[in-house]
Each structure stands twice: as structure tokens, then as C-alpha cells.
Design a protein around this motif. Sequence first.
Motif, mmCIF file in Angstrom:
data_model
loop_
_atom_site.group_PDB
_atom_site.id
_atom_site.type_symbol
_atom_site.label_atom_id
_atom_site.label_comp_id
_atom_site.label_asym_id
_atom_site.label_seq_id
_atom_site.Cartn_x
_atom_site.Cartn_y
_atom_site.Cartn_z
ATOM 1 N N SER A 24 -1.786 0.434 8.384
ATOM 2 C CA SER A 24 -1.007 -0.278 7.366
ATOM 3 C C SER A 24 -0.451 -1.542 8.009
ATOM 4 O O SER A 24 -0.435 -1.651 9.241
ATOM 5 C CB SER A 24 0.137 0.598 6.841
ATOM 6 N N PRO A 25 0.013 -2.495 7.208
ATOM 7 C CA PRO A 25 0.552 -3.740 7.781
ATOM 8 C C PRO A 25 1.702 -3.520 8.769
ATOM 9 O O PRO A 25 1.751 -4.141 9.827
ATOM 10 C CB PRO A 25 1.026 -4.517 6.546
ATOM 11 N N GLU A 77 3.380 3.082 2.980
ATOM 12 C CA GLU A 77 2.909 1.731 2.664
ATOM 13 C C GLU A 77 1.690 1.737 1.744
ATOM 14 O O GLU A 77 1.490 0.799 0.975
ATOM 15 C CB GLU A 77 2.569 0.980 3.943
ATOM 16 N N ASN A 78 0.898 2.775 1.838
ATOM 17 C CA ASN A 78 -0.318 2.848 1.017
ATOM 18 C C ASN A 78 -0.113 3.623 -0.279
ATOM 19 O O ASN A 78 -1.036 3.737 -1.088
ATOM 20 C CB ASN A 78 -1.450 3.494 1.833
ATOM 21 N N ASN A 79 1.095 4.136 -0.486
ATOM 22 C CA ASN A 79 1.354 4.960 -1.667
ATOM 23 C C ASN A 79 1.481 4.118 -2.941
ATOM 24 O O ASN A 79 2.199 3.114 -2.964
ATOM 25 C CB ASN A 79 2.646 5.758 -1.471
ATOM 26 N N GLN A 80 0.811 4.543 -3.989
ATOM 27 C CA GLN A 80 0.913 3.883 -5.293
ATOM 28 C C GLN A 80 1.361 4.846 -6.386
ATOM 29 O O GLN A 80 1.438 4.488 -7.544
ATOM 30 C CB GLN A 80 -0.451 3.287 -5.674
ATOM 31 N N GLU A 81 1.656 6.077 -6.009
ATOM 32 C CA GLU A 81 2.010 7.124 -6.952
ATOM 33 C C GLU A 81 3.508 7.384 -6.915
ATOM 34 O O GLU A 81 4.116 7.316 -5.851
ATOM 35 C CB GLU A 81 1.252 8.404 -6.565
ATOM 36 N N GLN A 82 4.114 7.667 -8.075
ATOM 37 C CA GLN A 82 5.535 8.013 -8.069
ATOM 38 C C GLN A 82 5.684 9.440 -7.551
ATOM 39 O O GLN A 82 5.138 10.387 -8.114
ATOM 40 C CB GLN A 82 6.142 7.903 -9.468
#
Length: 406
Positions: free
Chosen positions: A123-124, A160-165
Motif C-alpha cells: 500500500s502507499p 488502505e485497500n479497504n473499500q467496504e464498510q
Amino acid sequence: MSYEEKILTCLVNKYRSSKKDSGTNKIYKRTQIKPEKIYKKYSANDGDFDEINRLNATVGLLEKRGYISSVRESFGTQIKCIYLIDEKVDEIERYLEEKYGFVSKNTQLEYVKNLIKLYKEASPICKEECKLLEQAVLNRKLPKNIKLLDDIFKAIAFIENNQEQLYIREVSMKIYGDSKYFEKVTLQPVCSILRKYTNKPLEDSELLDEILLYYHILREPQKICIKGNAVIYMFGTEVDISRFSDGIEIMASDLVNIESVILHASKFMTIENRTSYLRYKHPDVVTFYLGGYANRYQRDFIKMVYKANPTITYLHFGDIDPGGFWIHYNLCQVTGIEFGMFCMSVEELRNNVYQPYLRKLTDNDIIRLQELKDMDIYAKTVKFMLDNNVKLEQEIVSYTLMNTKK
């Protein structure tokens, strides 16, 4: 730990933490320790003669092996100083590893290098942290949080890579397979790193983990638990909670409907553990279940109580251990209220009633207490804990208080 292991480990660690290890020293100084570092009563009048002889004998054997040298008194057998033979440091580390399971600095540096390879593209933020670690490794410096480093990187990469609530405990399960590990162990260092790189410094009265909202991660719905002689005004109605012997619970989502909280008691006390909250009652104390570090709902409710009741006494009751003190410290910081401490002193640790329930400090306890010992409010108790290797959980204190006739 045997005297042999302790002497060699102390000397090796001191060498590895010095500039000699990285070759940046300008002045040569011998790596040395005093015998009191190994046996603190070595020079004391009440020192154990057998222990002193045993230490002297161990030093003699290590000198014959060529690992150390020592300087003794001109007249007598007392050791003044123990020195490492620097050229033997690698050999000594191998010996310690084979006999005692010692982990050398070189092994730890190799471990960090492998973590860098594993996470530098994860991740960044992981990438930026790995750059810092690469420089540290080049300078032969170890990160202070090396034992947690892998788990911290795992969490940062996931978040950082999570897009889910997700709720925090769901995150913990996904990362570690343990619903509580994130909150208990890595939450604070992870959130500190996230704030560092997202340019979101901790604002006044803000909680560290609120940064997780930025990554779609929420705490589970919270409840406010309060008990005692108080009246809550909400929906234009008075709710006299003194009528409820075990108090009431209010969902955090309903806090916006509370207009005011008026206490008819001289003290307001937060309680760390639920068993103690359920057990403890006093007619002149309104109690509030904290459960650990105050979350933002608890913080806002406590500030609301204080606004309406600024002249009463505010106390915190928790474990007499590093966690209990840090929870108290955090509570004061996030609320801006000067909470006193209730039954969290040397008096409890000395009390004969609690002697069977005292527990020994862990290595992590000792590290965390070192950070507290210079704070005036904790200094006396922390010194006693370190000197006597003790801590105490609050549940036995609350039980005793409620079952002792005064």
C-alpha cells in the motif's frame, strides 16, 4: 536468567546499541557494565554473600573463555567493572543463541529486511514506512516496535485497500482471525501511522481511532451505561435513573436527544471493568461504565455531565496496572477534565487483603510503566509496582469494598 546469560546479554545489547556497531564512533570506549547491573545488592551491606560469590565465579569462567575482562579492587575480590571483549561479540551471540535461544541483532535486521520485501508494495503508506526502515537497516538500527511490525503492516495494508464498510472487530477478524486483537494490540500504532501520512493530526478532544472513518471502518454501536442518583432530561421529559437499581443503558445514537444530565451526588466516577461497574454502588456516587479507553460517545456524554455539574468531584476507578493508568491518562486528555483516581494507589497494593491476588508484571507491563514513572500523578505507585513486581485487577477491590462492613 542465569548470571552467565545475563552478563553476556547485557554486554552484547549494549555493544549493539552503541555507535561501535555501525562503525560511526569517533571515540573508542570499552563496552562495560557494573556488577550491580547483574545483582543490584552486589555492593550493599545486606547483599547475599553466596550470590556475590556466584557472580564472581561466573565472571571468572567467562574471563577464562575469553569473552570478558574485569577490573577488581586492589585489595580484595570485589569486582569494580566488567568489560566485553569486542572482537568476540559475534562468537558470543552464537553461543547465546545455541544455549539460551538469544536472537542476535543481525538476525533481527534480516527479519526486518524480509518484512520490507513483503510489504513495500502492499500500500502507499507501507511503501513509505518501508523506505524509512531501509535507511534504518543501512544504519544498523532496529525499530522499537519490531515484535509488532508484521502485524502493524498487515493492518495498514488491509485498511488502505479497504473499500467496504466494516466494523472494527470485523476488520480484526479479516486481518488476524481474532475479533479483539486489533483493538487490544495494534489499533494505536496503526492509527498513529495513518494520521502521520494522511495529514490528519489529532485535534483537541478527538480520539485517535476516528481516522478509521476515513477508511470506511466503524466502531460497533455503542451504549452509554450510567447508574446512581441522577436525572437525565431528554425528549422534554425527566428520567430519574435512581429508580433503576442497576442503572440504565442508552444507545449512542440517542445521545443527540439528551438535553442535560443533573447529578444529585457529590461524585461522578468512571469505572474501567464491567464487573466492578455492576458491583460498586454508593449513594453519593454516580457511576459510569467506561470499558477501556473512552470512545467519542462516552467522551461527549461525560463532557455534557461536566458542563451541567462542574463543581462535583470526578474520579476514575480502574486496574492498578499500566493499562489502567493509561486509560485514566487518556480520559483526562480527551475530556479536558481532571479526574482523580479511586483505589488505584500504593495503599491497595500494600493492603494485606489483596496480597493473594497480586500478579507479577509482564515484560510489556514494565515497558509501559517506564513511560509513566516520570508523571507526578502516577510516579509513587508506579515506583512501588516496579520495585515489587506487582499489579492488581480492580474486580477484587470492588468486591472487597462492597463486602466489607465499615
